[in-house]
Design a protein around this motif. Sequence first.
Motif, mmCIF file in Angstrom:
data_model
loop_
_atom_site.group_PDB
_atom_site.id
_atom_site.type_symbol
_atom_site.label_atom_id
_atom_site.label_comp_id
_atom_site.label_asym_id
_atom_site.label_seq_id
_atom_site.Cartn_x
_atom_site.Cartn_y
_atom_site.Cartn_z
ATOM 1 N N GLY A 34 20.217 -11.496 43.124
ATOM 2 C CA GLY A 34 20.014 -12.700 43.934
ATOM 3 C C GLY A 34 20.632 -13.921 43.290
ATOM 4 O O GLY A 34 21.255 -14.761 43.963
ATOM 5 N N LEU A 35 20.455 -14.062 41.969
ATOM 6 C CA LEU A 35 21.039 -15.197 41.249
ATOM 7 C C LEU A 35 22.558 -15.168 41.337
ATOM 8 O O LEU A 35 23.188 -16.209 41.598
ATOM 9 C CB LEU A 35 20.594 -15.157 39.787
ATOM 10 C CG LEU A 35 21.236 -16.200 38.847
ATOM 11 C CD1 LEU A 35 20.874 -17.609 39.292
ATOM 12 C CD2 LEU A 35 20.795 -15.952 37.396
ATOM 13 N N ALA A 36 23.154 -13.995 41.131
ATOM 14 C CA ALA A 36 24.613 -13.883 41.157
ATOM 15 C C ALA A 36 25.171 -14.240 42.536
ATOM 16 O O ALA A 36 26.137 -15.008 42.653
ATOM 17 C CB ALA A 36 25.036 -12.466 40.767
ATOM 18 N N ILE A 37 24.567 -13.671 43.573
ATOM 19 C CA ILE A 37 25.038 -13.955 44.929
ATOM 20 C C ILE A 37 24.834 -15.420 45.279
ATOM 21 O O ILE A 37 25.711 -16.070 45.875
ATOM 22 C CB ILE A 37 24.305 -13.052 45.946
ATOM 23 C CG1 ILE A 37 24.670 -11.576 45.709
ATOM 24 C CG2 ILE A 37 24.650 -13.450 47.378
ATOM 25 C CD1 ILE A 37 23.870 -10.611 46.552
ATOM 26 N N PRO A 70 38.958 -24.232 41.355
ATOM 27 C CA PRO A 70 38.906 -23.692 39.987
ATOM 28 C C PRO A 70 37.675 -24.154 39.216
ATOM 29 O O PRO A 70 37.108 -23.390 38.425
ATOM 30 C CB PRO A 70 40.202 -24.219 39.346
ATOM 31 C CG PRO A 70 41.126 -24.447 40.489
ATOM 32 C CD PRO A 70 40.241 -24.913 41.616
ATOM 33 N N VAL A 71 37.248 -25.386 39.446
ATOM 34 C CA VAL A 71 36.054 -25.904 38.763
ATOM 35 C C VAL A 71 34.807 -25.166 39.245
ATOM 36 O O VAL A 71 33.934 -24.798 38.450
ATOM 37 C CB VAL A 71 35.911 -27.428 38.997
ATOM 38 C CG1 VAL A 71 34.600 -27.938 38.391
ATOM 39 C CG2 VAL A 71 37.096 -28.162 38.393
ATOM 40 N N ALA A 72 34.715 -24.954 40.552
ATOM 41 C CA ALA A 72 33.550 -24.252 41.106
ATOM 42 C C ALA A 72 33.460 -22.830 40.558
ATOM 43 O O ALA A 72 32.384 -22.366 40.153
ATOM 44 C CB ALA A 72 33.645 -24.232 42.634
ATOM 45 N N LEU A 73 34.597 -22.121 40.533
ATOM 46 C CA LEU A 73 34.598 -20.759 40.005
ATOM 47 C C LEU A 73 34.326 -20.747 38.508
ATOM 48 O O LEU A 73 33.626 -19.854 37.997
ATOM 49 C CB LEU A 73 35.946 -20.091 40.291
ATOM 50 C CG LEU A 73 36.255 -19.808 41.760
ATOM 51 C CD1 LEU A 73 37.676 -19.269 41.908
ATOM 52 C CD2 LEU A 73 35.268 -18.812 42.347
ATOM 53 N N PHE A 110 27.420 -17.669 43.489
ATOM 54 C CA PHE A 110 28.747 -17.500 44.073
ATOM 55 C C PHE A 110 28.834 -18.150 45.446
ATOM 56 O O PHE A 110 29.815 -18.845 45.755
ATOM 57 C CB PHE A 110 29.072 -16.019 44.155
ATOM 58 C CG PHE A 110 30.460 -15.717 44.649
ATOM 59 C CD1 PHE A 110 31.559 -16.358 44.104
ATOM 60 C CD2 PHE A 110 30.675 -14.778 45.646
ATOM 61 C CE1 PHE A 110 32.845 -16.078 44.553
ATOM 62 C CE2 PHE A 110 31.951 -14.493 46.095
ATOM 63 C CZ PHE A 110 33.036 -15.147 45.544
ATOM 64 N N ALA A 111 27.824 -17.956 46.261
ATOM 65 C CA ALA A 111 27.814 -18.563 47.601
ATOM 66 C C ALA A 111 27.823 -20.083 47.499
ATOM 67 O O ALA A 111 28.537 -20.768 48.251
ATOM 68 C CB ALA A 111 26.591 -18.084 48.378
ATOM 69 N N ALA A 112 27.042 -20.629 46.566
ATOM 70 C CA ALA A 112 26.997 -22.084 46.385
ATOM 71 C C ALA A 112 28.359 -22.620 45.962
ATOM 72 O O ALA A 112 28.795 -23.686 46.428
ATOM 73 C CB ALA A 112 25.933 -22.446 45.348
#
Length: 592
Positions: free
Chosen positions: A401-404, A422-425, A407-409
């Motif tokens: 749940g944390l990973a998804i 690039p900053v978000a990733l 990533f969604a955020a």
Amino acid sequence: MTLDQIILFSLFFLVFVGLLWGKWRYDLVAFTALIAGLIAGVVPTEIAFEGFGHPATIIVALVLVVSRGLTNSGAVDLITRSVIDHSRSIGMHITIMGGIGGILSAFMNNVAALALLMPVDIQAAQKAGRTPGQTLMPLSFATILGGLMTLIGTPPNIIIGSFRESALGEPFGMFDFAPVGIIVATIGIIFVSTIGWRLIPEQKKAKNSPQDLMELEGYVADLVVAEGSSAIGQQVKDLDSIAEENDCIILGLSRRGKRLAGRARNEEIREGDSLIIEAAPAAINALVGALSLQYQGQASSSKNALSGDLMLAEAVVGNDSRLIGRTAMNIRLLSRYGVSLLGLSRQGQTQREQVRKTKLQPGDILLLLGAPEAIDDVIPRMGCLPLADRGLQVTQYERAGLAIGLFAAALIAASIGWLYLPVALALVAVVFVYTDIVPIRELYDTIEWPVVVLLGSMIPLGSALESSGGTQLIVDGLAAATAGLPAWVALTLLMIVTMTLSDVLNNTATAIVAAPIAVGLASQMGVNPDTFLMAVAIAASCAFLTPIGHKNNMLVLGPGGYSFADYWRMGLPLEILIVAISVPALLVFWPL
């Protein structure tokens, strides 16, 4: 044509020849061309290494890290295994697996998506009593198609998005590729699940190389009689019954490195002796447990020797692998890396004799034995791709749940302009590392450095070709070929040329070369350059005619029992269909 243009075209020609030849890795070929360009003075020193810090390069590396995090957290596993039912028809199975693969590939590296789904697909095929060769190629094509839908779905999209920023002042957004990409991916997946899989040659459907691989027999192994073994004190002939129960044949006995005469049937077994066994890998493993034996080298003090925690793993020899043309004995897998080669399968036909002396080829399936960390190290180091679940880490389902969510955020923040992509990733990657979703020991191994080097080398070369006027020469040639014809004809021709190049070259290199041509051609014709850039993005990703056009195609070559010539049978009509769909869709969503 100026001298600079002649030198640059010569360098690009040599790069293409090197990539086609395949003797040297594509990153080495590209980097050598970059250095040659610097020495010749056609690549300015001030831009020589800008490619390594280019947004496209950074995004590709970060997407790989995020993909590993989604895998480690069990997010993908929870999705795939909850919807797979082996009782479904082949068409329905391909539709569901292809749909899942397409969606996953839109948001993570498509090679990683296929590697995750392959074991599920093979397992479903075995339970249903059919061969993986019927479904693996459609699954490969589906994961390639899924990458068309988003900016991060495939490297060509990332390159095209970044090039637009330098050429037109603003990059493509995360979902700018979606309108056309979704249409192409959906129709493409429908095609491979209804018609495409039926075009796979019938003889390939009789192969089941993964199953054959696990049924290897006739291999010889030296098993050490360890302290506490029940074999100690018994004669060799006394072990016949337990060996037979475990489908093994005892060929003889060796002591202090010397083979005793004959089969040593009446010799009393001592601690430290070696039993010479002939059997399948699974049977050898069973006998080790039944008699408390050890594999040769397991008790050695060498740091690369086999440890007590051993596992079997399957891997496919990649097109740029260091193993190509060499044998396991040449590489010294056991002594140097602590990994033993137990079996080999080649295009559905198992190699049952002298496996360790067989020169390896692209697409070969290797059955390896070693410690998990040794397997984890040697597979990428040798340029191989994992075929099945290898148990490299404990899946952290509680963090799915944390990973998804993270990533969604990040995707939402990048899509609405809150954060630069690039900053978000990078933020997601940092959190994954700090929370051990991606352990620090895996971080750098996760990044596919040959791709980074390829991008870092080709981007300056592409810039030099454009600034020298070389790109304009190509544009003028295409414009002359389509003079007096509607712009959509030039668009179609550009797609066909790009798609053809991508079938025989690396799709990343194809996108770097074709992007400036697309903008130049559109500008010369006075039409929307975005239409042509989108056409290049689609065409560069859609490499279906050969196994070397895309790593996903190479990954299924051996497990599916395919030959080089099998891909075009489904790939050619699919590429024609994609061009026929894409051109009208582009004209609707990106009007000229």
